[in-house]
Design a protein around this motif. Sequence first.
Motif, PDB file in Angstrom:
ATOM      1  N   ILE A 119       0.895  -1.153   0.000  1.00  7.45           N
ATOM      2  CA  ILE A 119       0.000   0.000   0.000  1.00  7.45           C
ATOM      3  C   ILE A 119       0.935   1.205   0.000  1.00  7.45           C
ATOM      4  CG2 ILE A 119      -1.809   1.285   1.207  1.00  7.45           C
ATOM      5  CD1 ILE A 119      -2.771  -1.307   2.423  1.00  7.45           C
ATOM      6  N   ASP A 120       0.849   2.002  -1.032  1.00  2.86           N
ATOM      7  CA  ASP A 120       1.859   3.021  -1.290  1.00  2.86           C
ATOM      8  C   ASP A 120       3.239   2.341  -1.271  1.00  2.86           C
ATOM      9  OD1 ASP A 120      -0.191   4.898  -1.484  1.00  2.86           O
ATOM     10  OD2 ASP A 120      -0.116   5.327   0.664  1.00  2.86           O
ATOM     11  N   PHE A 180       4.533   0.943   1.335  1.00  2.00           N
ATOM     12  CA  PHE A 180       4.615   0.001   2.458  1.00  2.00           C
ATOM     13  C   PHE A 180       4.331  -1.438   2.031  1.00  2.00           C
ATOM     14  CE2 PHE A 180       3.203   4.149   4.128  1.00  2.00           C
ATOM     15  CZ  PHE A 180       4.319   4.447   4.896  1.00  2.00           C
ATOM     16  N   ILE A 204       2.944  -4.355   2.910  1.00  2.00           N
ATOM     17  CA  ILE A 204       2.014  -4.785   3.969  1.00  2.00           C
ATOM     18  C   ILE A 204       1.897  -6.310   4.054  1.00  2.00           C
ATOM     19  CG2 ILE A 204      -0.322  -4.581   4.893  1.00  2.00           C
ATOM     20  CD1 ILE A 204       1.137  -1.916   4.901  1.00  2.00           C
ATOM     21  N   ARG A 240      -3.783 -10.103  15.205  1.00  2.00           N
ATOM     22  CA  ARG A 240      -3.892  -8.841  15.952  1.00  2.00           C
ATOM     23  C   ARG A 240      -4.331  -7.682  15.068  1.00  2.00           C
ATOM     24  NH1 ARG A 240       0.697 -10.412  19.759  1.00  2.00           N
ATOM     25  NH2 ARG A 240       2.075 -11.173  18.122  1.00  2.00           N
ATOM     26  N   ASN A 241      -4.626  -6.557  15.685  1.00  2.27           N
ATOM     27  CA  ASN A 241      -4.904  -5.325  14.941  1.00  2.27           C
ATOM     28  C   ASN A 241      -3.702  -4.983  14.087  1.00  2.27           C
ATOM     29  OD1 ASN A 241      -6.522  -4.505  17.826  1.00  2.27           O
ATOM     30  ND2 ASN A 241      -7.568  -4.253  15.912  1.00  2.27           N
ATOM     31  N   GLY A 242      -3.957  -4.646  12.845  1.00  3.94           N
ATOM     32  CA  GLY A 242      -2.877  -4.240  11.956  1.00  3.94           C
ATOM     33  C   GLY A 242      -2.086  -5.395  11.365  1.00  3.94           C
ATOM     34  N   ALA A 243      -2.538  -6.617  11.588  1.00  2.00           N
ATOM     35  CA  ALA A 243      -1.787  -7.797  11.107  1.00  2.00           C
ATOM     36  C   ALA A 243      -1.841  -7.937   9.584  1.00  2.00           C
ATOM     37  CB  ALA A 243      -2.335  -9.060  11.767  1.00  2.00           C
ATOM     38  N   LYS A 297      -5.262  -8.511   7.956  1.00  2.00           N
ATOM     39  CA  LYS A 297      -6.462  -9.298   7.629  1.00  2.00           C
ATOM     40  C   LYS A 297      -7.319  -8.589   6.580  1.00  2.00           C
ATOM     41  CE  LYS A 297      -7.837  -9.182  11.949  1.00  2.00           C
ATOM     42  NZ  LYS A 297      -6.777  -8.295  12.504  1.00  2.00           N
ATOM     43  N   THR A 298      -7.601  -7.319   6.825  1.00  2.00           N
ATOM     44  CA  THR A 298      -8.411  -6.551   5.873  1.00  2.00           C
ATOM     45  C   THR A 298      -7.686  -6.436   4.534  1.00  2.00           C
ATOM     46  OG1 THR A 298      -9.516  -5.307   7.624  1.00  2.00           O
ATOM     47  CG2 THR A 298      -9.470  -4.277   5.446  1.00  2.00           C
ATOM     48  N   THR A 299      -6.393  -6.191   4.588  1.00  2.00           N
ATOM     49  CA  THR A 299      -5.611  -6.076   3.349  1.00  2.00           C
ATOM     50  C   THR A 299      -5.675  -7.382   2.549  1.00  2.00           C
ATOM     51  OG1 THR A 299      -4.150  -4.538   4.504  1.00  2.00           O
ATOM     52  CG2 THR A 299      -3.356  -5.411   2.408  1.00  2.00           C
ATOM     53  N   GLU A 303     -15.276  -4.034   6.227  1.00  2.00           N
ATOM     54  CA  GLU A 303     -15.252  -3.720   7.654  1.00  2.00           C
ATOM     55  C   GLU A 303     -16.215  -2.575   7.996  1.00  2.00           C
ATOM     56  OE1 GLU A 303     -11.151  -3.127   8.625  1.00  2.00           O
ATOM     57  OE2 GLU A 303     -11.419  -3.754  10.702  1.00  2.00           O
ATOM     58  N   GLU A 305     -14.876  -8.798   9.955  1.00  2.00           N
ATOM     59  CA  GLU A 305     -15.245  -8.447  11.337  1.00  2.00           C
ATOM     60  C   GLU A 305     -16.701  -8.038  11.531  1.00  2.00           C
ATOM     61  OE1 GLU A 305     -12.725  -6.951  14.235  1.00  2.00           O
ATOM     62  OE2 GLU A 305     -11.056  -6.635  12.847  1.00  2.00           O
ATOM     63  N   GLN A 342     -12.187 -11.099  15.182  1.00  2.00           N
ATOM     64  CA  GLN A 342     -11.355 -11.035  16.389  1.00  2.00           C
ATOM     65  C   GLN A 342     -12.106 -11.527  17.610  1.00  2.00           C
ATOM     66  OE1 GLN A 342      -8.034  -8.960  16.536  1.00  2.00           O
ATOM     67  NE2 GLN A 342      -8.765  -7.036  15.685  1.00  2.00           N
TER      68      GLN A 342
HETATM   69  N1  LIG Z   1      -3.965   3.126   3.336  1.00  2.00           N
HETATM   70  C1  LIG Z   1      -2.949   2.697   4.076  1.00  2.00           C
HETATM   71  N2  LIG Z   1      -1.760   3.366   4.095  1.00  2.00           N
HETATM   72  C2  LIG Z   1      -0.730   2.917   4.821  1.00  2.00           C
HETATM   73  N3  LIG Z   1      -0.774   1.831   5.605  1.00  2.00           N
HETATM   74  C3  LIG Z   1      -1.917   1.142   5.632  1.00  2.00           C
HETATM   75  C4  LIG Z   1      -3.065   1.525   4.874  1.00  2.00           C
HETATM   76  N4  LIG Z   1      -4.048   0.635   5.114  1.00  2.00           N
HETATM   77  C5  LIG Z   1      -3.534  -0.253   5.981  1.00  2.00           C
HETATM   78  N5  LIG Z   1      -2.272   0.047   6.294  1.00  2.00           N
HETATM   79  C6  LIG Z   1      -1.396  -0.695   7.229  1.00  2.00           C
HETATM   80  O1  LIG Z   1      -1.371  -2.061   6.839  1.00  2.00           O
HETATM   81  C7  LIG Z   1      -1.321  -2.899   7.983  1.00  2.00           C
HETATM   82  C8  LIG Z   1      -2.410  -3.937   7.866  1.00  2.00           C
HETATM   83  O2  LIG Z   1      -3.664  -3.290   7.971  1.00  2.00           O
HETATM   84  P1  LIG Z   1      -5.030  -4.084   7.919  1.00  2.00           P
HETATM   85  O3  LIG Z   1      -6.117  -3.101   7.884  1.00  2.00           O
HETATM   86  O4  LIG Z   1      -4.961  -5.087   6.839  1.00  2.00           O
HETATM   87  O5  LIG Z   1      -4.986  -4.842   9.323  1.00  2.00           O
HETATM   88  P2  LIG Z   1      -6.104  -5.710  10.049  1.00  2.00           P
HETATM   89  O6  LIG Z   1      -5.470  -7.014  10.382  1.00  2.00           O
HETATM   90  O7  LIG Z   1      -7.345  -5.744   9.245  1.00  2.00           O
HETATM   91  O8  LIG Z   1      -6.315  -4.902  11.397  1.00  2.00           O
HETATM   92  P3  LIG Z   1      -7.660  -4.623  12.259  1.00  2.00           P
HETATM   93  O9  LIG Z   1      -7.858  -5.842  13.087  1.00  2.00           O
HETATM   94  O10 LIG Z   1      -7.286  -3.458  13.113  1.00  2.00           O
HETATM   95  O11 LIG Z   1      -8.779  -4.343  11.315  1.00  2.00           O
HETATM   96  C9  LIG Z   1      -1.422  -1.983   9.185  1.00  2.00           C
HETATM   97  O12 LIG Z   1      -0.161  -1.822   9.726  1.00  2.00           O
HETATM   98  C10 LIG Z   1      -1.944  -0.687   8.622  1.00  2.00           C
HETATM   99  O13 LIG Z   1      -1.478   0.412   9.356  1.00  2.00           O
END
Ligand SMILES: Nc1ncnc2c1ncn2[C@@H]1O[C@H](COP(=O)(O)OP(=O)(O)OP(=O)(O)O)[C@@H](O)[C@H]1O
Length: 235
Positions: A14-15, A17, A19, A38-41, A43-45, A86, A161, A192
């Motif tokens: 993403i950009d 990063f 991920i 965990r949060n930020g792991a 999953k959504t990506t 989400e 979620e 979660q």
């Molecule tokens: N648009 C974005 N720009 C930069 N980083 C991003 C962006 N979207 C997500 N991230 C980063 O990618 C990582 C994974 O995010 P993601 O949303 O997939 O996590 P998640 O497992 O779904 O978390 P949660 O349980 O909090 O929903 C995180 O570190 C987040 O900060």
Amino acid sequence: MTLHLKVEGIETFIDQFHILQGVSFEAQKGEVTVLLGRNGAGKTTTLRSIMGLNPPTKGSIEFNGENIAGLATYDIAGKGIGYVPEDQGIFGELTVEENMKVAIKRENEETKERLEYILNLFPDLKQFWKRKGGNLSGGQKQMLSIARAYVNNNDLLLIDEPSKGLAPIIVEKVMESIQEMKSKTTIVLVEQNFIMASTIGDRFFIIDDGRMVHRGEMQELKENEQLRKQYLGIA
Ligand SMILES: Nc1ncnc2c1ncn2[C@@H]1O[C@H](COP(=O)(O)OP(=O)(O)OP(=O)(O)O)[C@@H](O)[C@H]1O
Ligand SMILES: [Mg+2]
């Protein structure tokens, strides 16, 4: 067991990063596969990568044996994958009825039947058919979002979620509905809420820091407190 979705070694930026750095998992037809972490792991990506919203730069995604990585989101959805994001993604200014109408890609006997089925599963939607999406309760919004993803000829649903922000009694209701839908569609669930995940999930995959780190049958996770502590922060 029929393999329905196979995600193999996907990497997603993403950009600038990096991920996802190697996410692999699969979903069997008619099962509920739960993605945990965990949060930020990531999953959504992972779900967004499957839908082509954050297309992976490496790896493959096979749906019904066909590689769908690299296709446009519209085409991926057209193959029969429904996505419940989400943030639910419903139209607040449209009524429940209008939200459903907009969701239906091509009206036919099948969508009529599916609509009837889903309205029986979520009677609240029938009751508030003329109410604006924005005025529904959190649980009803979640139901509407699931109904929108289900109504087309989708045989795989990705649900992100669904329990988030809902009162326990509503979580239970959503959980029962998803369990009921299992006989109709394969489900990949990000969740979660461990009670929900372990009650309706058949298999689990744990994502940590953008990588798939553990997989197994749900029963194993129920019995493995150490694993839950290590990756999920719960005992
Ligand atoms: N648009 C974005 N720009 C930069 N980083 C991003 C962006 N979207 C997500 N991230 C980063 O990618 C990582 C994974 O995010 P993601 O949303 O997939 O996590 P998640 O497992 O779904 O978390 P949660 O349980 O909090 O929903 C995180 O570190 C987040 O900060
Ligand atoms: Mg998320």
